[in-house]
Design a protein around this motif. Structure first.
Motif, short mmCIF file in Angstrom:
data_model
loop_
_atom_site.label_atom_id
_atom_site.label_comp_id
_atom_site.label_asym_id
_atom_site.label_seq_id
_atom_site.Cartn_x
_atom_site.Cartn_y
_atom_site.Cartn_z
N HIS A 131 -2.06 -6.36 4.79
CA HIS A 131 -1.96 -5.09 4.07
C HIS A 131 -3.40 -4.64 3.82
N SER B 263 -3.49 -0.49 -0.89
CA SER B 263 -2.70 0.72 -1.09
C SER B 263 -3.61 1.92 -1.34
N PHE C 210 -0.70 3.67 3.60
CA PHE C 210 -0.81 5.09 3.93
C PHE C 210 -0.81 5.88 2.62
N PRO D 229 5.45 1.53 4.92
CA PRO D 229 4.96 2.53 3.96
C PRO D 229 5.80 2.57 2.69
N ARG E 204 4.07 4.11 -0.82
CA ARG E 204 3.46 5.29 -1.44
C ARG E 204 3.51 6.51 -0.51
N1 PLP Z 1 4.26 -4.08 2.01
C1 PLP Z 1 3.95 -5.00 1.09
C2 PLP Z 1 4.11 -6.44 1.45
C3 PLP Z 1 3.46 -4.63 -0.16
O1 PLP Z 1 3.14 -5.56 -1.08
C4 PLP Z 1 3.32 -3.25 -0.45
C5 PLP Z 1 2.79 -2.80 -1.75
O2 PLP Z 1 2.52 -3.51 -2.67
C6 PLP Z 1 3.70 -2.32 0.52
C7 PLP Z 1 4.15 -2.76 1.74
C8 PLP Z 1 3.63 -0.84 0.27
O3 PLP Z 1 2.33 -0.43 0.22
P1 PLP Z 1 1.95 1.11 0.07
O4 PLP Z 1 2.68 1.62 -1.11
O5 PLP Z 1 0.49 1.13 -0.05
O6 PLP Z 1 2.41 1.80 1.33
#
Ligand code: PLP
Length: 380
Positions: free
Chosen positions: A179, A182, A220, A257, A259
């Motif tokens: 990751h 965020s 994203f 995704p 957020r």
């Molecule tokens: N995937 C995992 C494993 C996460 O821990 C998170 C957020 O904490 C996400 C996806 C979603 O991330 P974002 O909201 O930055 O797209």
């Protein structure tokens, strides 16, 4: 803000129902976002990160559009199933799981799990025999406004051992995840992570482990105060990085995704409860709202997420304000280190609109701290 949200809020006010703050999410925006991700990264499967906004309306819409789901708990797995996703479209993507929760997920049909250490692999081998696992690698998250720190993932060299152990314990070593942090503003952030992933692929292959999948996580961004690059630019940059590091053997890819899928679909309406100063000489006003950190705006924690706020006086002269929530906890201050400019004509009772609040708000809203009910949400 969309016309649909504007009309909804107008009606709510005219019926006198606007006594508490609320979040309104426009599902049409979520629909557009899903299509944008699918077009920008046509070869990647979308696993929506349920944690960002697990409202049944959001999950059902995405399930009907073909989305898969990244879940962090058994409760989230059950929400995704209830929304119509089949177990083969759900991953248990939290690296920190109780063994009995792994067993419960396995009984519900889940076969894809994330790990980042040997102990977690051992739990999965016992509770979910034969399942697929992907190993999360550490990444420094530079460029992200909400970095995910060192809490999740392991060094790439260790990932090879973890996946090797998975194979020896009868699991299917399936791939690598990372990751990039965020609210990642750098479209090139995936390049170095994919370079690391490709090294793990090669090192695993040398040990006779053929990995199939790279989970490129979330990150994203959504638009807050500052503009962010469009998803299509992320898509192009990620595709270039995949070609650069995997040549013509690009593996199966996943994106998660959260957020970016729901952030810009939501607006919070809040009321100004009090405007005051701490002394007659002070230039900075304190503006207290009926929502704060405990009402859903927890991501203002270190002031890195700066929401765009609209007022009925937009266009008037602005002065810096400390923005605070309504509860008795002195930590319930949203912006103080970097005061927030608001119109001088702002008055008690004014309604403010906080934009980009569709993600990571309703779920952070506490149950009745100071007797304040959890954030009311509407998905239209
Ligand atoms: N995937 C995992 C494993 C996460 O821990 C998170 C957020 O904490 C996400 C996806 C979603 O991330 P974002 O909201 O930055 O797209």
């Amino acid at each position: 803000m969309t016309e649909r949200i504007q009309e909804f809020l107008r009606n709510r006010r005219s019926e006198g129902l606007d006594t508490e703050p609320c979040l309104v999410v426009d599902l049409e925006v979520v629909r557009d976002n899903y299509q944008t991700f699918s077009k920008a990264l046509p070869d990647s499967r979308v696993f929506y990160a349920v944690k960002a906004n697990p409202a049944p309306e959001v999950l059902s819409l995405l399930a009907s559009m073909g989305s898969c789901f990244d879940t962090a708990t058994v409760a989230e797995i059950e929400m995704a199933l209830a929304a119509g996703a089949t177990p083969d479209r759900i991953s248990y993507g939290n690296t920190i799981k109780k063994e009995r929760d792994i067993a419960r997920a396995f009984a519900l049909g889940i076969r894809l799990f994330s790990v980042d250490c040997a102990a977690e692999v051992e739990k999965i081998a016992r509770a979910a025999p034969g399942a697929k696992v992907f190993c999360r690698i550490l990444y420094d998250c530079a460029g992200a406004e909400w970095p995910l720190s060192r809490k999740f993932g392991c060094d790439p060299e260790m990932a090879v051992d973890v996946l090797d152990l998975a194979k020896r314990l009868g699991l299917e070593p399936y791939g690598i995840s990372f990751h990039v942090g965020s609210q990642q503003r750098k479209v090139k952030a995936w390049d170095r992570a994919l370079a690391m992933a490709s090294t793990v692929f090669r090192d695993c292959a040398e040990r006779g482990i053929n990995l199939s999948m790279v989970n490129m996580g979330g990150g994203f961004p959504t638009k807050y105060l500052r503009d962010v690059p469009p998803v299509v630019q992320y898509g192009r940059s990620i595709f270039r990085a995949l070609r650069k590091h995997f040549g013509n053997q690009i593996p199966e890819t996943i994106i998660e995704p959260g957020r970016g899928m729901v952030g810009n679909a939501g607006i919070i309406e809040t009321e100004v409860v009090l405007i005051s100063k701490k002394s007659d000489e002070d230039e900075v006003r304190w503006v207290y709202l009926d929502i704060g950190k405990f009402g859903g705006l927890a991501e203002t924690m270190d002031e890195s997420i700066r929401y765009a706020i609209r007022t009925p006086h937009d266009g008037a002269e602005m002065t810096p304000c400390v923005l605070a929530g309504p509860t008795c906890d002195s930590a319930d201050v949203l912006y103080e280190k970097m005061p927030y400019p608001l119109p001088v004509t702002l008055e008690i009772g004014d309604k403010l609109l906080i934009e980009g609040t569709g993600a990571y708000t309703s779920t952070y809203s506490s149950v009745a701290f100071n007797g304040i009910p959890p954030l009311r949400t509407y998905h239209i």
